[in-house]
Design a protein around this motif. Structure first.
Motif, PDB file in Angstrom:
ATOM      1  N   GLU A   1       0.288  -1.020   0.391  1.00 56.26           N
ATOM      2  CA  GLU A   1       0.187   0.083  -0.248  1.00 56.26           C
ATOM      3  C   GLU A   1       0.310   1.522  -0.477  1.00 56.26           C
ATOM      4  OE1 GLU A   1      -3.244   0.315  -0.783  1.00 56.26           O
ATOM      5  OE2 GLU A   1      -4.709  -1.594  -0.047  1.00 56.26           O
ATOM      6  N   PHE A   2       1.760   1.271   0.706  1.00 58.97           N
ATOM      7  CA  PHE A   2       2.711   2.262   0.514  1.00 58.97           C
ATOM      8  C   PHE A   2       3.773   2.665  -0.049  1.00 58.97           C
ATOM      9  CE2 PHE A   2      -0.528   1.933   4.785  1.00 58.97           C
ATOM     10  CZ  PHE A   2      -0.870   3.083   4.635  1.00 58.97           C
ATOM     11  N   SER A   3       4.496   1.439  -0.138  1.00 59.08           N
ATOM     12  CA  SER A   3       5.528   2.013  -0.838  1.00 59.08           C
ATOM     13  C   SER A   3       5.808   2.769  -2.031  1.00 59.08           C
ATOM     14  CB  SER A   3       5.580   0.431  -1.435  1.00 59.08           C
ATOM     15  OG  SER A   3       5.243   0.478  -3.005  1.00 59.08           O
ATOM     16  N   SER A   4       4.516   3.618  -2.919  1.00 60.70           N
ATOM     17  CA  SER A   4       4.367   4.649  -3.930  1.00 60.70           C
ATOM     18  C   SER A   4       3.690   5.578  -3.091  1.00 60.70           C
ATOM     19  CB  SER A   4       4.188   4.369  -5.159  1.00 60.70           C
ATOM     20  OG  SER A   4       2.924   3.313  -5.499  1.00 60.70           O
ATOM     21  N   ASN A   5       2.994   5.480  -1.895  1.00 56.96           N
ATOM     22  CA  ASN A   5       2.241   6.662  -1.251  1.00 56.96           C
ATOM     23  C   ASN A   5       2.148   7.748  -1.737  1.00 56.96           C
ATOM     24  OD1 ASN A   5       0.150   8.118   0.833  1.00 56.96           O
ATOM     25  ND2 ASN A   5      -1.014   5.887  -0.025  1.00 56.96           N
ATOM     26  N   GLU A   6       1.345   8.314  -2.559  1.00 56.55           N
ATOM     27  CA  GLU A   6       1.988  10.415  -2.850  1.00 56.55           C
ATOM     28  C   GLU A   6       2.010  10.993  -1.081  1.00 56.55           C
ATOM     29  OE1 GLU A   6       1.612  13.384  -6.100  1.00 56.55           O
ATOM     30  OE2 GLU A   6      -0.230  12.288  -6.119  1.00 56.55           O
ATOM     31  N   ILE A   7       0.878  10.611  -0.869  1.00 57.30           N
ATOM     32  CA  ILE A   7       1.011  11.164   0.600  1.00 57.30           C
ATOM     33  C   ILE A   7       1.747  11.248   1.671  1.00 57.30           C
ATOM     34  CG2 ILE A   7      -0.848  11.497   3.058  1.00 57.30           C
ATOM     35  CD1 ILE A   7      -3.058  10.628   1.280  1.00 57.30           C
ATOM     36  N   LEU A   8       2.803   9.781   1.205  1.00 55.93           N
ATOM     37  CA  LEU A   8       3.541   9.790   2.250  1.00 55.93           C
ATOM     38  C   LEU A   8       5.313  10.412   1.899  1.00 55.93           C
ATOM     39  CD1 LEU A   8       2.996   5.722   3.154  1.00 55.93           C
ATOM     40  CD2 LEU A   8       2.281   7.974   4.578  1.00 55.93           C
ATOM     41  N   ASN A   9       4.985  10.123   1.037  1.00 56.93           N
ATOM     42  CA  ASN A   9       6.438  10.437  -0.069  1.00 56.93           C
ATOM     43  C   ASN A   9       6.501  12.030  -0.116  1.00 56.93           C
ATOM     44  OD1 ASN A   9       7.035   8.147  -0.533  1.00 56.93           O
ATOM     45  ND2 ASN A   9       6.091   8.419  -2.792  1.00 56.93           N
ATOM     46  N   GLY A  10       4.944  12.738   0.341  1.00 55.81           N
ATOM     47  CA  GLY A  10       4.837  14.248   0.603  1.00 55.81           C
ATOM     48  C   GLY A  10       5.661  14.592   1.511  1.00 55.81           C
ATOM     49  N   LEU A  11       5.885  13.523   2.722  1.00 51.23           N
ATOM     50  CA  LEU A  11       5.774  13.998   3.902  1.00 51.23           C
ATOM     51  C   LEU A  11       7.151  14.006   4.985  1.00 51.23           C
ATOM     52  CD1 LEU A  11       2.066  13.196   5.769  1.00 51.23           C
ATOM     53  CD2 LEU A  11       3.723  15.800   4.877  1.00 51.23           C
ATOM     54  N   THR A  12       7.814  12.741   4.287  1.00 51.79           N
ATOM     55  CA  THR A  12       8.708  12.275   4.791  1.00 51.79           C
ATOM     56  C   THR A  12      10.355  12.614   5.188  1.00 51.79           C
ATOM     57  OG1 THR A  12      10.229  11.240   3.167  1.00 51.79           O
ATOM     58  CG2 THR A  12       7.569   9.611   4.443  1.00 51.79           C
ATOM     59  N   LEU A  13      10.510  13.961   4.367  1.00 52.91           N
ATOM     60  CA  LEU A  13      11.615  14.545   4.915  1.00 52.91           C
ATOM     61  C   LEU A  13      12.171  15.864   5.915  1.00 52.91           C
ATOM     62  CD1 LEU A  13      12.508  15.544   0.864  1.00 52.91           C
ATOM     63  CD2 LEU A  13      13.444  14.146   2.430  1.00 52.91           C
ATOM     64  N   ASN A  14      10.631  15.774   6.043  1.00 54.27           N
ATOM     65  CA  ASN A  14      10.445  16.448   7.504  1.00 54.27           C
ATOM     66  C   ASN A  14       9.597  16.058   9.171  1.00 54.27           C
ATOM     67  OD1 ASN A  14      10.830  19.204   5.899  1.00 54.27           O
ATOM     68  ND2 ASN A  14       8.735  18.398   4.543  1.00 54.27           N
ATOM     69  N   LYS A  15      10.223  16.784  10.306  1.00 50.17           N
ATOM     70  CA  LYS A  15       9.962  17.073  11.507  1.00 50.17           C
ATOM     71  C   LYS A  15       8.312  16.799  11.514  1.00 50.17           C
ATOM     72  CE  LYS A  15      12.181  17.205  15.753  1.00 50.17           C
ATOM     73  NZ  LYS A  15      11.588  17.918  16.757  1.00 50.17           N
ATOM     74  N   PRO A  16       7.597  15.337  12.098  1.00 54.50           N
ATOM     75  CA  PRO A  16       8.046  14.709  12.719  1.00 54.50           C
ATOM     76  C   PRO A  16       8.102  13.623  12.472  1.00 54.50           C
ATOM     77  CG  PRO A  16       5.220  14.930  12.951  1.00 54.50           C
ATOM     78  CD  PRO A  16       5.647  15.764  12.154  1.00 54.50           C
ATOM     79  N   PHE A  17       7.613  13.085  11.204  1.00 56.29           N
ATOM     80  CA  PHE A  17       8.375  12.305   9.820  1.00 56.29           C
ATOM     81  C   PHE A  17       9.358  11.445  10.034  1.00 56.29           C
ATOM     82  CE2 PHE A  17       4.766  14.675   8.917  1.00 56.29           C
ATOM     83  CZ  PHE A  17       3.339  13.702   9.469  1.00 56.29           C
ATOM     84  N   SER A  18      10.338  12.996   9.588  1.00 58.08           N
ATOM     85  CA  SER A  18      11.711  11.943   9.673  1.00 58.08           C
ATOM     86  C   SER A  18      12.450  11.501  11.283  1.00 58.08           C
ATOM     87  CB  SER A  18      12.795  13.243   9.211  1.00 58.08           C
ATOM     88  OG  SER A  18      12.621  14.700  10.287  1.00 58.08           O
ATOM     89  N   THR A  19      11.889  12.162  12.172  1.00 55.85           N
ATOM     90  CA  THR A  19      12.393  11.700  13.365  1.00 55.85           C
ATOM     91  C   THR A  19      11.827  10.139  13.654  1.00 55.85           C
ATOM     92  OG1 THR A  19      12.246  13.360  14.440  1.00 55.85           O
ATOM     93  CG2 THR A  19      11.818  11.978  16.304  1.00 55.85           C
ATOM     94  N   LEU A  20      10.241   9.875  13.574  1.00 52.52           N
ATOM     95  CA  LEU A  20      10.087   8.807  13.548  1.00 52.52           C
ATOM     96  C   LEU A  20      10.740   7.732  12.075  1.00 52.52           C
ATOM     97  CD1 LEU A  20       5.872   9.682  13.510  1.00 52.52           C
ATOM     98  CD2 LEU A  20       7.407   8.409  15.200  1.00 52.52           C
TER      99      LEU A  20
END
Length: 745
Positions: free
Chosen positions: A50-69
């Motif tokens: 589900e998440f290997s190519s998910n556009e929502i996740l790809n748009g968020l992973t470079l910044n906190k808090p997502f980079s921390t997780l």
């Protein structure tokens, strides 16, 4: 309400990929006592798909808090062959640690090929703890209370071992765990009372989530470019919470979208069946009482929005007189605009202090009224623009943003927020934290809509959070290609949807002409393929043989009866061969809906009936027909009686009871069409090759009507509706529709 958890979980999903003692096997016993944010992954393989190519996740992973997780959970990517598991996050003053809990054995992917690695066995309280070092990653594993444990902190793991037999461990979490839907892809639990430190770590010390409630549980659903979190939030009686403001207040239908201008960045609506209850809740939660509280007693909906950096407020009432009298005393000036009066108010008016817990510390200095709704603005120009848009119908409910989200939300809410990309960042800055707002500002989700919803219900608060790609109205109801797969040879069967019992998603099962059976995910990934000896006959049935919610695939080929599990493995003893082949499609009966199945395999004249254990049902006496059986038997129920119906190639129609005895004796013979028999108006309804419609009632009375149907006609029916397709004419009941010429199935 703050939609922060939708965003908090995304990064985790994107990057998640021996003891001597036994006690209670519940995972609650092995979750660290100080864990405050917990994720249950119910299907690792589906999460990856589900998440290997998910556009929502790809748009968020470079910044906190997502980079921390992402950084905290990177060790989980080293694991292989995981089916499901639970991740609990704990925090000290500086670091976030994880504890991963699973029934699956812990193994490191490609361990033998890793170059920078070490493994060391330690002992703690008679438990074997293994320390792994892989490159710069260090983690610890053990086997505790029937679970494999992987932990980023040796100290945390030792504390967990020491407290494993604590009788009250995680007692507050137990109820929330039990009500979660474990068929969803991921479950999320946040203990807000214990979570201040982890929330500060992830979101910054300006975070306002700690004031929201006590607990929050959510179930995650993902559909391509859409993420939905739904669950329950709960305050307690000891602290002052945002949710407590809506205690004992029934939600009402939110209508502010009909007045808010189309260019609103975000809109939040608050609904009240009785506004005085809100005033009481404010007092009980230690908010200051205002002298003017009673002026808003007739308010039933409050809406707040932002347009071009200016705020607007809507107060929908069922009585305007009292508030109108007050505003007349606060007027500085009045002017007319497009048939509406616009009032300038004293800048020190205090009427808005009453609803400050909902809208923040804002004072509005311009006002107007349309029908029973007061409209306030921080700018006269913005108010004039809003009046113009209301009069021309250029309102938020007409926008693609609202149309995209409308069907996902219930009509009545205590709190409902909808925003575009820019408005979402501003909304998060104000209601959650600037860290989260900044993260979304730096994402690439400009063509998405964001929504959150709270519905008060007897002390509990149903919550929904949604991120969804905006679609224009003219394409919302169109069909688009989701994926394309190239097979080595042509297909032998039509693709059929089946259900993934782990997440409720639909998947596709299909067979090619080389008799290879494929299971394909809804993202186009081939999950497995299996070589069969023959072509699948008819429909693949899904059954729950073991009554545990896990579904199997049951079908016949030309010479075999097979049942496969979700991974394509044969379920013993359901691999039964029949010499001579020529099997009909499988029939599956569940008389009482209790999953005590009857599997009926027909071959020429022979009838084989099996139970859940693959044993022949001895009480069924009709094991040999007078002639070859056409297609598969069918089961119907009329009143309290069961009917098993078989078509024979000599034209006879057999109608039997559960044990195979004749229930209705039909002497006539029919030239059956290829259509199945249907139960219409409590009569067995079917057609003949020469276009005649037959109906047989439960007493055996036969009626017929010559419809002059073509040989390749189609028929379908419900208990009250009959549909017939003849050439390009579709008839439903007495209505006929002429379709474009084509091949219809």
């Amino acid at each position: 309400m703050r939609p922060f958890l939708a965003y908090l979980v995304m990064a985790f999903i994107c990057y998640s990929c021996t003891s001597k003692k036994k006690n209670d096997s519940s995972p609650l016993k092995v979750i660290p006592e100080n864990a405050s944010l917990i994720f249950q992954i119910n299907d690792f393989e589906s999460v990856k798909n589900e998440f290997s190519s998910n556009e929502i996740l790809n748009g968020l992973t470079l910044n906190k808090p997502f980079s921390t997780l992402k950084n905290t959970l990177k060790d989980l990517g080293l694991l292989s062959n995981q089916k499901n598991g639970l991740v609990a996050l704990s925090v000290d003053s500086l670091n976030i640690d994880y504890t991963f809990i699973t029934k699956d054995s812990l193994s490191i992917d490609n361990w033998a090929e890793l170059t920078s690695k070490s493994k060391e066995d330690l002992t703690f309280n008679d438990y074997t703890v293994t320390k792994y070092t892989v490159d710069n990653a260090i983690f610890y594993t053990t086997y505790l209370n029937d679970f494999w444990i992987m932990c980023s902190s040796q100290h945390l793991l030792q504390e967990n071992i020491n407290s494993v037999n604590s009788p009250q461990k995680n007692s507050s979490f137990k109820q929330l765990y039990e009500v979660s839907n474990h068929e969803k892809l991921i479950n999320i639990w946040l203990d807000i009372d214990k979570g201040t430190t982890i929330l500060n770590n992830l979101l910054g010390k300006d975070q306002k989530v700690s004031n929201f409630g006590s607990w929050l549980t959510l179930d995650a659903t993902v559909h391509g470019n859409e993420l939905i979190l739904s669950g329950i939030a709960q305050p307690n009686d000891l602290n002052q919470y945002y949710l407590s403001l809506f205690n004992n207040i029934k939600p009402i239908e939110n209508k502010v979208w009909n007045l808010a201008p189309s260019n609103s960045k975000y809109i939040t609506s608050f609904g009240f069946d009785e506004f005085n209850k809100f005033i009481e809740n404010k007092t009980l939660n230690n908010y200051p009482t205002q002298l003017l509280d009673s002026l808003l007693s007739t308010v039933e909906e409050i809406g707040i929005t932002e347009i071009d950096q200016e705020k607007m407020l809507f107060l929908k009432t069922y009585g305007t007189a009292t508030l109108l009298d007050y505003l007349n005393t606060e007027k500085v000036s009045t002017e007319e605009f497009s048939g509406n009066e616009i009032w300038e108010l004293h800048s020190d008016n205090t009427i808005f202090a009453t609803i400050q817990p909902l809208i923040g510390d804002i004072t509005f200095t311009f006002a107007s009224i349309t029908e029973n709704t007061f409209i306030f603005s921080t700018s006269k120009t913005t108010l004039e623009s809003a009046i113009s848009k209301i009069k021309t119908g250029d309102t938020f409910d007409k926008t693609p943003i609202y149309k995209t989200i409308e069907t996902n939300l219930t009509q009545s809410s205590s709190v409902l927020s909808i925003s575009n990309f820019e408005g979402n960042a501003a909304f998060l800055n104000e209601s959650v934290s600037k860290t989260l707002g900044s993260s979304f500002s730096n994402s690439h989700l400009k063509d998405y809509v964001f929504a959150s919803q709270i519905i008060a219900d007897n002390g509990f608060y149903h919550t929904n959070f949604l991120i969804k790609k905006v679609t224009n109205e003219d394409v919302q109801n169109t069909v688009s290609q989701a994926f394309e797969i190239q097979f080595n040879t042509d297909l032998a069967t039509l693709p059929q949807f089946v259900t993934n019992h782990n997440n409720g998603r639909k998947e596709i099962i299909v067979q090619d002409q080389e008799n290879i059976l494929y299971l394909i995910s809804n993202t186009g990934k081939i999950l497995w393929k299996k070589q069969l000896d023959g072509t699948v006959q008819g429909k693949v049935h899904q059954v729950d043989l073991f009554k545990n919610g896990k579904l199997q695939l049951a079908f016949t080929t030309n010479n075999e009866f097979l049942i496969l599990d979700r991974n394509g493995k044969e379920v013993k003893p359901f691999k039964i061969n029949y010499s001579g082949g020529n099997l009909n499609p499988l029939a599956v009966f569940d008389y009482e809906g209790n999953k005590n199945y009857r599997f009926i395999v027909t071959q020429n004249k022979k009838v084989h009936m099996y139970n859940n254990e693959g044993k022949t049902v001895k009480g069924f006496t009709y094991d040999t027909a007078e002639a070859n059986i056409l297609n598969s038997p069918q089961h119907f129920r009329i009143g309290k009686k069961d009917y098993i119906v078989l078509k024979l190639d000599n034209g006879k129609l057999k109608i039997l009871n559960r044990v195979g005895k004749t229930r209705i004796n039909i002497k006539n013979k029919f030239s059956f069409s290829d259509n199945e028999i249907r139960l219409y108006q409590n009569k067995f309804t079917f057609t003949s090759m020469d276009g005649i419609l037959y109906q047989i009632d439960s007493q055996g009375k036969i009626s017929s009507s010559n419809l002059n149907l073509d040989k390749d006609h189609g028929i379908d029916a419900t208990s009250r509706t009959l549909a017939i397709m003849n050439d390009n004419i579709l008839q439903i009941r007495d209505k006929k529709v002429e379709l474009e010429l084509g091949v219809y199935t």
